[in-house]
Design a protein around this motif. Structure first.
Motif, PDB file in Angstrom:
ATOM      1  N   LEU A  97       0.829  -1.251  -0.012  1.00 29.30           N
ATOM      2  CA  LEU A  97      -0.073  -0.011  -0.168  1.00 29.30           C
ATOM      3  C   LEU A  97       0.672   1.266   0.020  1.00 29.30           C
ATOM      4  O   LEU A  97       0.516   2.178  -0.751  1.00 29.30           O
ATOM      5  N   ILE A  98       1.743   1.413   1.025  1.00 31.10           N
ATOM      6  CA  ILE A  98       2.623   2.509   0.825  1.00 31.10           C
ATOM      7  C   ILE A  98       3.387   2.640  -0.653  1.00 31.10           C
ATOM      8  O   ILE A  98       3.862   3.837  -0.897  1.00 31.10           O
ATOM      9  N   SER A  99       4.075   1.508  -1.010  1.00 25.75           N
ATOM     10  CA  SER A  99       4.817   1.565  -2.176  1.00 25.75           C
ATOM     11  C   SER A  99       3.938   1.995  -3.414  1.00 25.75           C
ATOM     12  O   SER A  99       4.059   2.960  -4.280  1.00 25.75           O
ATOM     13  N   ASP A 100       2.689   1.746  -3.457  1.00 26.65           N
ATOM     14  CA  ASP A 100       1.588   1.979  -4.418  1.00 26.65           C
ATOM     15  C   ASP A 100       1.302   3.440  -4.183  1.00 26.65           C
ATOM     16  O   ASP A 100       1.238   4.221  -5.225  1.00 26.65           O
ATOM     17  N   ALA A 101       1.249   4.097  -2.828  1.00 25.20           N
ATOM     18  CA  ALA A 101       1.057   5.275  -2.675  1.00 25.20           C
ATOM     19  C   ALA A 101       2.067   6.298  -3.425  1.00 25.20           C
ATOM     20  O   ALA A 101       1.780   7.571  -3.768  1.00 25.20           O
ATOM     21  N   MET A 122      -8.647   2.684  -3.276  1.00 22.13           N
ATOM     22  CA  MET A 122      -8.302   1.660  -4.165  1.00 22.13           C
ATOM     23  C   MET A 122      -8.284   0.133  -3.415  1.00 22.13           C
ATOM     24  O   MET A 122      -8.947  -0.858  -3.712  1.00 22.13           O
ATOM     25  N   TYR A 123      -7.762   0.353  -2.451  1.00 28.07           N
ATOM     26  CA  TYR A 123      -7.697  -1.025  -1.667  1.00 28.07           C
ATOM     27  C   TYR A 123      -8.945  -1.370  -0.876  1.00 28.07           C
ATOM     28  O   TYR A 123      -9.458  -2.559  -0.636  1.00 28.07           O
ATOM     29  N   LYS A 124      -9.801  -0.114  -0.683  1.00 30.13           N
ATOM     30  CA  LYS A 124     -11.203  -0.359   0.189  1.00 30.13           C
ATOM     31  C   LYS A 124     -11.944  -0.922  -1.120  1.00 30.13           C
ATOM     32  O   LYS A 124     -12.653  -1.714  -0.884  1.00 30.13           O
TER      33      LYS A 124
END
Length: 241
Positions: free
Chosen positions: A217-221, A232-234
């Protein structure tokens, strides 16, 4: 809908690489909540190479959603940290002191006596307990005997095999989830879940209560922006409903 708990360890890693307070860990956690995260997860380790023990106290005092602290209860300092902060949930993980990242679940048969004592200790303080386990029905059954409220299925194997054969990859998790449901244990999951494999996992395991996601998640951010990434994850967790 399955809850999303954002693990903010990687934010702390980035902060610690230069000292100071940039990025601001507490602000990122509060922003994740504001952007829709249902909880915040931290996994402090004895060397404090990312989350510092002081961070845990600051986060507990400020966040509004569920707080989940992960770690190894064989470390006395970790146990005291949890008791001092009384998070909504403690996730017990069998990490070695110098381990880079989690890479296996508890042997809930061999460690049953120890885990019973630890689980009881935390539950007496009204802290929900989740045990990190491999997707093996025997380990889930023994986790029930330990008295745990939930198990967190270790999903690295699923993520690794997902692109080759997602049906085969999910199979042991379906079996473990079925066992958990039959025994009345709550079900969490985490490790290497991402925007590619999360929706299918949530679709196949509808009794999934919570996922804890940090690294991906942090990498995608970095590319997509934090607010957009949390959303998007939600959506991955709710798209199948």
């Amino acid at each position: 809908m399955t809850k999303l708990s954002v693990n903010v360890n990687k934010i702390a890693t980035l902060r610690n690489s230069r000292g100071g307070n940039n990025p601001n860990l507490l602000q990122v956690a509060l922003d994740c909540e504001r952007f829709g995260a249902d909880g915040i997860t931290v996994h402090p380790r004895p060397d404090e190479r990312h989350i510092r023990y002081a961070d845990v106290f600051e986060l507990k005092a400020a966040i509004h959603t569920e707080f989940n602290i992960e770690g190894n209860p064989k470390e006395d300092k970790f146990v005291q940290l949890v008791l001092d902060n009384k998070p909504a949930q403690v996730t017990l993980v069998p990490d070695a002191t110098d381990q880079l990242t989690s890479n296996h679940g508890w042997d809930t048969i061999r460690e049953q006596s120890f885990l019973k004592d630890m689980i009881s200790l935390f539950q007496k303080e009204n802290i929900r307990v989740s045990l990190f386990v491999d997707p093996l029905s025997d380990m889930v059954k023994a986790a029930k005997d330990c008295g745990t409220d939930r198990v967190e299925l270790y999903t690295e194997a699923y993520a690794k095999d997902f692109h080759q054969d997602k049906v085969r990859a999910i199979a042991p998790y379906l079996a473990a989830a079925k066992t958990a449901k039959e025994l009345g244990i709550g079900l969490n999951a985490g490790h290497d879940l991402d925007l590619h494999n999360l929706a299918y996992f949530a679709q196949q395991i509808p009794d999934l209560l919570e996922v804890s996601i940090g690294h991906a998640l942090i990498s995608d951010a970095l590319y997509l922006g934090l607010q957009n990434t949390v959303a998007m994850y939600k959506r991955c967790l709710g798209a199948w409903q």
